[in-house]
Design an enzyme around this catalytic site. Structure first.
Site, PDB file in Angstrom:
ATOM      1  N   GLU A   1      -2.607 -15.044   4.185  1.00 51.36           N
ATOM      2  CA  GLU A   1      -1.429 -13.856   4.405  1.00 51.36           C
ATOM      3  C   GLU A   1      -1.576 -13.920   5.803  1.00 51.36           C
ATOM      4  O   GLU A   1      -2.554 -13.658   6.796  1.00 51.36           O
ATOM      5  CB  GLU A   1      -2.078 -12.674   3.869  1.00 51.36           C
ATOM      6  CG  GLU A   1      -1.293 -11.517   4.072  1.00 51.36           C
ATOM      7  CD  GLU A   1      -1.706 -10.278   2.907  1.00 51.36           C
ATOM      8  OE1 GLU A   1      -2.425 -10.572   1.976  1.00 51.36           O
ATOM      9  OE2 GLU A   1      -1.329  -9.231   3.286  1.00 51.36           O
TER      10      GLU A   1
ATOM     11  N   LYS B   1     -11.419  -3.020   2.241  1.00 55.18           N
ATOM     12  CA  LYS B   1     -10.102  -2.441   2.603  1.00 55.18           C
ATOM     13  C   LYS B   1     -10.013  -1.463   1.323  1.00 55.18           C
ATOM     14  O   LYS B   1      -9.688  -2.103   0.338  1.00 55.18           O
ATOM     15  CB  LYS B   1      -9.066  -3.464   2.548  1.00 55.18           C
ATOM     16  CG  LYS B   1      -7.659  -2.678   2.562  1.00 55.18           C
ATOM     17  CD  LYS B   1      -6.309  -4.013   2.831  1.00 55.18           C
ATOM     18  CE  LYS B   1      -5.123  -3.234   3.072  1.00 55.18           C
ATOM     19  NZ  LYS B   1      -4.103  -4.008   3.102  1.00 55.18           N
TER      20      LYS B   1
ATOM     21  N   GLU C   1      -2.569   0.658   1.152  1.00 53.94           N
ATOM     22  CA  GLU C   1      -1.606  -0.273   0.924  1.00 53.94           C
ATOM     23  C   GLU C   1      -1.773  -0.742  -0.744  1.00 53.94           C
ATOM     24  O   GLU C   1      -1.733  -1.996  -0.737  1.00 53.94           O
ATOM     25  CB  GLU C   1      -1.448  -1.610   1.599  1.00 53.94           C
ATOM     26  CG  GLU C   1      -1.179  -1.252   3.191  1.00 53.94           C
ATOM     27  CD  GLU C   1      -0.944  -2.137   4.168  1.00 53.94           C
ATOM     28  OE1 GLU C   1      -0.188  -2.014   4.901  1.00 53.94           O
ATOM     29  OE2 GLU C   1      -1.756  -3.258   4.084  1.00 53.94           O
TER      30      GLU C   1
ATOM     31  N   ARG D   1       2.170   8.428  10.263  1.00 52.18           N
ATOM     32  CA  ARG D   1       1.096   7.305   9.987  1.00 52.18           C
ATOM     33  C   ARG D   1       0.331   7.024  11.051  1.00 52.18           C
ATOM     34  O   ARG D   1      -1.041   6.810  10.699  1.00 52.18           O
ATOM     35  CB  ARG D   1       2.044   6.021   9.653  1.00 52.18           C
ATOM     36  CG  ARG D   1       1.187   4.897   9.595  1.00 52.18           C
ATOM     37  CD  ARG D   1       2.008   3.538   8.884  1.00 52.18           C
ATOM     38  NE  ARG D   1       1.308   2.275   9.130  1.00 52.18           N
ATOM     39  CZ  ARG D   1       1.968   1.043   8.937  1.00 52.18           C
ATOM     40  NH1 ARG D   1       2.789   1.037   8.569  1.00 52.18           N
ATOM     41  NH2 ARG D   1       0.966   0.120   9.165  1.00 52.18           N
TER      42      ARG D   1
ATOM     43  N   LYS E   1      -8.860  -0.624  13.743  1.00 57.21           N
ATOM     44  CA  LYS E   1      -7.912  -1.577  14.615  1.00 57.21           C
ATOM     45  C   LYS E   1      -7.696  -1.105  15.918  1.00 57.21           C
ATOM     46  O   LYS E   1      -7.907   0.075  16.395  1.00 57.21           O
ATOM     47  CB  LYS E   1      -6.339  -1.246  13.856  1.00 57.21           C
ATOM     48  CG  LYS E   1      -6.314  -2.166  12.637  1.00 57.21           C
ATOM     49  CD  LYS E   1      -5.054  -2.304  11.904  1.00 57.21           C
ATOM     50  CE  LYS E   1      -4.962  -3.094  10.577  1.00 57.21           C
ATOM     51  NZ  LYS E   1      -3.893  -3.435  10.032  1.00 57.21           N
TER      52      LYS E   1
ATOM     53  N   ASP F   1      -0.489  -0.789  13.782  1.00 55.97           N
ATOM     54  CA  ASP F   1      -0.862  -1.962  13.154  1.00 55.97           C
ATOM     55  C   ASP F   1      -0.535  -3.330  13.890  1.00 55.97           C
ATOM     56  O   ASP F   1       0.365  -3.973  13.670  1.00 55.97           O
ATOM     57  CB  ASP F   1      -0.004  -2.226  11.746  1.00 55.97           C
ATOM     58  CG  ASP F   1      -0.518  -3.265  11.107  1.00 55.97           C
ATOM     59  OD1 ASP F   1      -1.611  -3.813  10.928  1.00 55.97           O
ATOM     60  OD2 ASP F   1       0.352  -3.732   9.977  1.00 55.97           O
TER      61      ASP F   1
ATOM     62  N   GLU G   1       1.257 -11.869  13.669  1.00 53.21           N
ATOM     63  CA  GLU G   1       2.050 -11.481  12.842  1.00 53.21           C
ATOM     64  C   GLU G   1       3.326 -10.754  13.562  1.00 53.21           C
ATOM     65  O   GLU G   1       4.410 -10.973  13.182  1.00 53.21           O
ATOM     66  CB  GLU G   1       1.341 -10.544  11.722  1.00 53.21           C
ATOM     67  CG  GLU G   1       2.345  -9.559  11.022  1.00 53.21           C
ATOM     68  CD  GLU G   1       1.383  -8.816  10.267  1.00 53.21           C
ATOM     69  OE1 GLU G   1       0.433  -8.859  10.089  1.00 53.21           O
ATOM     70  OE2 GLU G   1       2.164  -7.980   9.297  1.00 53.21           O
TER      71      GLU G   1
END
Lengths: 708, 708
Positions: free
Chosen positions: B179, B299, B303, B348, B372, B377, B405
Site C-alpha cells: 500500500e 492502527k 479509517e 480533521r 505523524k 497526512d 504518496e
C-alpha cells in the site's frame, strides 16, 4: 606493472562484491570465460567482427558477437577489418557478402547460414541472411556453439524457422499483476511508460531474440479494454519501438466487448456495421503508431469473457470481423479455442472440438486458431488436443503454458521440454499415419506456437534458475518443433551453468517432469488441484459451482475404481481422435498406462504391467515421485563447488521446498484415495504424515498467480 | 605478464557486460575505487582488520570493513595481525580492547567510538563499543568517512543514538502488494518463506544497519489478522533470524479484532479477560519463536480499522491491554494517533489532539504513541503536529512517510530531509521556548522515530535512484534528530554518486522538496490530490462520501478568497498549539506565508511580502515550481559523463517525467483556481495548455499504491 596490478585489484574487487554475484539475470547469455584450450580455439576463429552494413539489427548482431566472444575467450574481440579468423556478417546488401554468391534468397525472411569460407584468400566465418534479423539469429547460433565449448571449424549451418509465429503470451494486467505469474510483477511498468525506457525491456527482447521468439502479446487474455485506449497505446508504442530491432512484434489481447466499454456503442455484435467500423478505426489508430503491429489475441465466450456467442454469432464470424480490420495492415487474429460453456453438460475435454471442428474452413486467411496442447488445461500430462489434425483447412497454432500453474509454481524443478516434445511427436493419424502434431503445425500456411510467459520482475526473470530453461526450450521448439528436448536441455545447461556440468544438469532436468506427474497426478489423473490458486492438492474438492471445476469430476474415484470413462460407454471423448487412436486409447488393454485414468474408469484390483494392482501401482507412483525429487537433491548436491555458490544455494533451497511439497501431494492424495476406495495401504508403504482431515484443512489464501 | 593481461581482460569483460552496469542495487554502499591519492591515504590507515571476538555481529563488521576498504582502495584488505595502520574492532570482551580502558560502558547498548590510538606501540584505529552492534555501527561510520574521501587521521568520534526505536513501517500485505508502494512488490516473499532465504533479505538488513535503523514492522498497519497465525509466524521467524545479527528486530502490525477473526472469540473488548488472555498467549507464542521480537504496531479506530472504541474503551485501555501481554517479554506497543472519526464534524486537523491529549499519562510504560509529523497526512508541507509537546507524560515517536504518496511517487525527485528537518527543528514552546520537536522526541523515556518504508523489489530498492536518499536520511535523522539535512545529503551523494559530484548532487536535492510544494500545493494548501491513488491534481473534487476526503474541504476556495480558517473565527485548530505559536500563526500578518492558507481563509486581493496579490503570488509559486524542476534538469544534464551512464539516464528520464507532471499540476490548479476565483491570469502568465474540463477528465485507474 604495479599500476596494472592495482588496476587488476580494483577490478577484482569490483567484480567480487556480492551485488556482483551470479543471480541468474544473465540467463543463458552468461558468456563466462571458457577453459583455456577451448577459449584459444574459439579465439582463433573469432579474431574480429566485420560488418559492412549500418542496419540497426546488424549492429546489434555485431555487438552481441563482440560481447559474447570477448566474454568466452577473455580477450577483447571488436569490430575490425577482414583478416584470418574474422567473422563476417551481413546480407546481400553487403558487397563482400554478395560476392560469396550464397543461397540467401532461399533462407526466407528469418533464416540464416553460418559457414566457414575463404574471403579474399583468408579463412573466415560468414554469418549471412536475406534479412538483418536472420543475421542476428545466426550470431546467436554461432555464440551457442562457442558457449557449448564446441569447435567453430568447418561450419556449414543452414537454418530457417519451421513456424512463422513464435510468440509469448503475457497474462499481465494493467496494474502489473500477472495472472498465473510466479516471477514477480509484470515487466511492463505502465505507470512509468512511455517516459521511462527500463533497460530491462531491451534485455527481455534480446533474450527472446536469442532463442528465435519473434512476438509478444503484452496483456492478459482476460483483457482490460483500457489496453486499447490512446493512453495505453502510447505506452505500447514505446515498447514496440524498443523491441523492433530485435525482430519482435507486439500484439495485444483484445476484449471483444471493447466497442461497448471504450467505444460507447450499444453492442459488440460482429455483424453490426458500426462495430466493424469501430474495430477498423481502432486498427488504423494502432498501425499509425506501430506499423508492424502483430495483431490481436482473443479469448471469447470462455470462462465468462464476452464474445460473438453473446449475439448468436459463431467464433468464425467474430474472428473474421476482427481479421478484416487488421487485414489491410498485415495483422493477424489469434483466436483461442480454449472454450467450455457455462451450462453445457458435455465432458469438458470434448467441448473445444465440438465447437471448433465444424468451423473448419470458415475462418479468414489472416486468422489462426490457438489450441492448447491438451484438451483440458495445461495439466502435468494430457493427450494431445484432438483438434490437431482435425481442421485441415484452418491454420492452428499450439498454445503451451511456460509458467507452471499446474507443475509446482516457481519452486518445483520441472523441465517442460519433454512434455512439449511428447505432444509435438504425437501421431494424429490425420489424414494418415505419421502426421505428428509438429507436422500439423508446420504445414499450415499460417503457422505458429504460443507460450504463456513465465517471466516477471524477479531478478532471475522466471522465478527460479531452472524455469529459465522452459522459456529457452519454448523458443527452441517454436523455431523447430522437431528439436529434441534432451539436446535443448544440454545446450541450455552448458550456456547457463557451464559446459563442464552440462550433462549432469541435463540429466536432472530430463527426469524432472515425470517426477511431478508421479507425485501429483500419475496414470492419467488430472486437475486434482486446490481451488483457485491451484497450489497444492485438493482431490476431495466437490463443492464448486460447476461440476467441471471440481477435482472429483475428473478422477471419479469410488469404492469400485477410479478414472474418467471417456470411451463409448462414457463421454466418448476418445471418439474425437482418429479411428486408429480411438481404438487403441479406447481399450484399457492397449491405452498407455500414463493415460489409463484419463480415458478409463478402472477397478482398483486391475492388474498393471508391473504385476501390481492399480491401487498398489498408484501408491507406488506417488512414492516414486517423491523419490525422484530426493534423487535430484542428491544430484544437485554433487554439483556444489562446480557452479557458482549463490545460484547453487537457491536451487538447493528450492529443491528442499519441492521435496516437502511432493511429500505433501503424495500424502494428501494417498490419504484421500485410501478413504474413498476403502483400501488399506499396501504392505510396507509409509502412511501419510497426517490424517486426511489435516490436509483438507490446509488453506493458502495468498498463494500467488490466482486470477483477479 | 601476458597471462595476467589476459586475466585482466577477462575481468574487464566480466565487469563490462551490461548486466554488470550500475543499477543502484548497491545503494550508498558502492565502495567504488577512490582517486589514487585518497585511496593511498585510506589504505595507509587500513592495512588490516583485527578482530579478537567470534561474535557474529562483530564478524559482519569486520567483513564489511574488508569489503568496503578493499573496494575503495583497490587493494585487498583482509583480516590479519596487529600492525601499523590496523583497524582494531571489538568490545571489552577483547583483551586488546579492554586494555585500552576506553569509556565503553557510557556508550550504551548501541553507541560506539572510533579513535586513533596506539596499541603495542603501533598507530592504529580502534572501533569499540559496549555491545557488538555498536561495533557494527562504528564500522559503517568509518566507512562513511572513507567513502567521502575524508582523512582517517586523528579520529576521535563518540556516538550514541538519540532515539531508541528507529523503525521502518512496511505497509506490505500478505500477497506482496505494498500500500502506497512505488518500488515494486513487498520484499517479503511469503510464498517461498520460510524455505527460501532470499539473499536480498540480508542486503536489506545490511543497508538498514548501515544507517542505524534497528527495527522493521513487516506488515501493513491496515493489518491482516492472518499475519498472527502460526503459518505466517514461521515465516516471520525466518526473517527475524536473518535480521538479528544486523541489530534489527522485527515487529508486527496487529489487527485489534484478531481474537475474533483467528481466535474464535466473540469479542475483542480489551477489558474482556478472555481477550487479554488470548493476546497473552499469542505474545508467548511469538516470543517462543522470536525471543527479541520488538512488539506490535496498532492502527485502531481509524479509517475503518477496529479498535477499543468499538467497545466504548479508550485508546489507552486498548493499548495497555496489549502492552500487558508484551511486558513480560520486553516488547512494546506502538499505538498510532492517526485517527479521524467517520462521523465527527470536527476539523480533521484537530481530531488526533482532541482524542489523545486528554489521555496523557494514562498509557502503560511500554506503550509509545506514534504521531505523524503533521496533523493531516504527510502532505508536502504541514505545520508540526500539535501533540508534540502536549503529552509530557507520554512517550511519543514521530511517524514520517518515506514513500512519496503525496510527493510525486517514485518518478519525482524530492529529497525529504529538509521537510523532516523543518518539523524536527520546530519550536513547540512546550513547556517553554526552545523545546523543539527533536527535543520532545529525544527526552521521553521510550523514544523513537518511524518511517513508512519506500523499499520494494525494484532493482534500485526505492523506485528511483534519488529515493534511496530518503531511506538513508530517515536512518540518519532517527539516529540524531538534530543532524542537518544538508550534511546528510552531501554524505549520501558522495557515497552514492562519488565524492567528486557530491556538492552539485546535494544542491539539486536541497531545492527539490520546495519545488514539489510550489508546483503542487504552495502557501499552505494541502490535500488537493486526485481521489484514491493520489496521483495528480484534483482540487475540484467535491463528491466523496466524507467532507474531509474532498480537496474542496481543504482549500475552501471561492470568489472571495482561499484557505482553511483554523483561527478562533474558524475551527480554531491553531488553538491546539502553545499560546505563543497560536498567536503568531493565528494572525495572517505574522503567520509564515508557507502556512498562510493552512490557517487562514484569505482574500485573493491580499498583498503578499512580494508585493503581489495572493492570486498573483499563487500563480507565481506554481510557475516557480515548474521552473525549479527545469533547473534540476539542467543541473543533472551537466553531470553527464561524471557519473555512470545507466543511472544518469534513468534519473534524466525521471526528471523529464517530473517536469511534465509539474506542468500538469501547475496547469490544472491554475485553471481551477482561476475559475473558482473568477479571476483572469496575471499579465504575462502562460495559460494552461488545456481547458479545465480536460484536466478534470484525466483518469489513471491503474496508478500504483492505492489501498486495497
Amino acid at each position: 606493472m604495479l599500476k596494472s596490478l592495482g588496476w587488476m585489484m580494483a577490478l577484482w574487487v569490483a567484480c567480487a562484491t556480492p551485488a556482483r554475484a551470479e543471480d541468474g539475470y544473465d540467463l543463458w547469455l552468461r558468456y563466462r570465460p571458457l577453459p583455456a584450450a577451448q577459449a584459444d580455439a574459439v579465439a582463433s576463429k573469432a579474431t574480429t567482427v566485420v560488418r559492412d552494413e549500418d542496419d540497426e539489427t546488424i549492429r546489434l548482431a555485431a555487438a552481441e558477437l563482440e560481447r559474447g566472444l570477448s566474454g568466452l575467450t577473455g580477450r577483447r574481440i571488436a569490430g575490425g577489418d577482414l583478416g584470418e579468423g574474422a567473422i563476417v556478417i551481413g546480407t546481400a546488401r553487403s558487397a563482400r557478402i554478395a560476392a560469396l554468391r550464397l543461397p540467401l534468397a532461399g533462407l526466407g525472411p528469418e533464416g540464416y547460414l553460418v559457414r566457414s569460407v575463404t574471403v579474399e584468400g583468408r579463412p573466415v566465418t560468414v554469418i549471412a541472411a536475406d534479412r538483418p534479423v536472420g543475421v542476428l539469429y545466426g550470431a546467436f547460433r554461432l555464440l551457442r556453439i562457442a558457449q557449448a565449448g564446441q569447435s567453430l571449424d568447418r561450419l556449414a549451418i543452414v537454418e530457417r524457422p519451421r513456424l512463422a509465429l513464435r510468440v509469448l503470451n503475457h497474462w499481465d494486467n494493467p496494474d502489473r499483476y500477472v495472472e498465473r505469474g510466479y516471477a514477480g510483477q509484470s515487466l511492463w511498468d505502465w505507470q512509468k511508460l512511455p517516459g521511462f525506457s527500463d533497460p530491462r525491456y531491451t534485455d527481455y527482447a534480446r533474450a527472446n531474440a536469442s532463442v528465435g521468439i519473434n512476438g509478444a502479446v503484452l496483456n492478459n487474455v482476460n483483457a482490460s479494454p483500457d489496453m486499447l485506449t490512446p493512453a495505453f497505446l502510447t505506452k505500447v508504442e514505446r515498447l514496440a519501438t524498443i523491441f523492433r530491432p530485435w525482430g519482435i512484434r507486439v500484439y495485444l489481447s483484445a476484449k471483444f466487448s471493447a466497442p461497448i466499454e471504450i467505444g460507447g456503442l450499444k453492442t459488440a455484435d460482429p455483424l453490426d456495421p458500426a462495430v466493424a467500423a469501430w474495430w477498423r478505426a481502432k486498427a488504423d489508430e494502432i498501425y499509425a503508431r506501430i506499423p508492424d503491429f502483430g495483431g490481436f489475441l482473443v479469448k471469447a465466450n470462455s470462462e465468462g469473457q464476452p464474445g460473438p456467442g453473446d449475439y448468436g454469432r459463431s467464433h468464425a464470424e467474430g474472428a473474421n470481423m476482427l481479421a478484416a480490420a487488421l487485414k489491410p495492415h498485415g495483422g493477424v487474429v489469434m483466436w483461442r479455442a480454449f472454450v467450455y460453456a457455462h451450462d453445457k453438460p458435455e465432458d469438458r475435454a470434448k467441448q473445444a472440438y465440438s465447437e471448433f471442428q465444424p468451423l473448419d474452413g470458415k475462418f479468414a486467411d489472416n486468422v489462426i486458431v490457438q489450441v492448447k496442447n491438451g484438451p483440458i488445461d495445461f495439466q502435468p500430462r494430457e493427450p494431445f488436443h484432438p483438434l490437431f489434425g482435425a481442421m485441415p483447412r484452418t491454420p492452428l497454432m499450439m498454445e503451451v503454458q511456460i509458467t507452471k500453474e499446474y507443475l509446482g509454481f516457481a519452486t518445483h524443478l520441472a523441465y517442460l521440454g519433454p512434455m512439449w516434445e511428447e505432444v509435438l511427436r504425437s501421431d494424429t493419424y490425420r489424414p494418415r499415419r505419421g502426421m505428428t502434431v509438429a507436422k500439423v503445425l508446420a504445414q499450415s500456411r499460417l503457422s505458429g506456437m504460443a507460450g504463456v510467459a513465465n517471466v516477471g520482475t524477479d531478478r532471475n526473470w522466471s522465478g527460479s534458475q531452472f524455469d529459465q530453461a522452459n522459456w529457452y526450450a519454448f523458443g527452441r521448439m517454436a523455431w523447430n518443433p522437431d528439436d529434441r528436448a534432451s539436446d535443448i536441455a544440454r545446450d541450455w545447461a552448458a550456456m547457463t551453468w557451464g559446459p563442464a556440468v552440462a550433462d549432469p544438469v541435463a540429466a536432472m532436468m530430463l527426469q524432472s517432469r515425470q517426477a511431478v506427474v508421479d507425485y501429483m497426478m500419475p496414470l492419467g489423473l488430472h486437475h486434482l488441484f486446490a481451488t483457485g490458486h491451484h497450489y497444492g492438492p485438493g482431490p476431495w474438492v466437490d463443492d464448486l459451482a460447476r461440476p467441471d471445476w471440481n477435482p472429483v469430476y475428473y478422477h471419479k474415484a469410488d469404492r469400485a475404481g477410479i478414472g474418467f470413462d471417456r470411451t463409448r460407454s462414457g463421454s466418448d471423448a476418445v471418439g474425437q481422435y482418429a479411428p486408429a487412436l480411438a481404438k487403441r486409447w479406447g481399450d484399457p488393454a492397449t491405452v498407455p498406462e500414463d493415460l489409463l485414468l484419463w480415458f478409463h474408469h478402472v477397478p482398483w484390483e486391475r492388474r498393471m504391467a508391473s504385476g501390481r494392482t492399480l491401487w498398489e501401482e498408484l501408491v507406488a507412483r506417488y512414492d516414486r515421485g517423491v523419490a525422484e525429487v530426493a534423487a535430484m537433491q542428491g544430484q544437485w548436491a554433487a554439483l556444489r563447488g562446480r557452479v557458482d555458490e549463490q545460484r547453487h544455494d537457491e536451487v538447493s533451497q528450492f529443491l528442499t521446498i519441492q521435496r516437502a511439497e511432493a511429500q505433501w501431494w503424495r500424502d494428501a492424495c494417498i490419504a484421500y484415495f485410501a478413504e474413498v476406495s476403502g483400501r488399506a495401504l499396501p504392505a510396507g508403504v509409509v502412511p501419510p504424515t497426517h490424517p486426511l482431515a489435516w490436509y483438507k484443512a490446509v488453506r493458502t489464501p495468498y498463494a500467488p498467480g490466482n486470477g483477479r
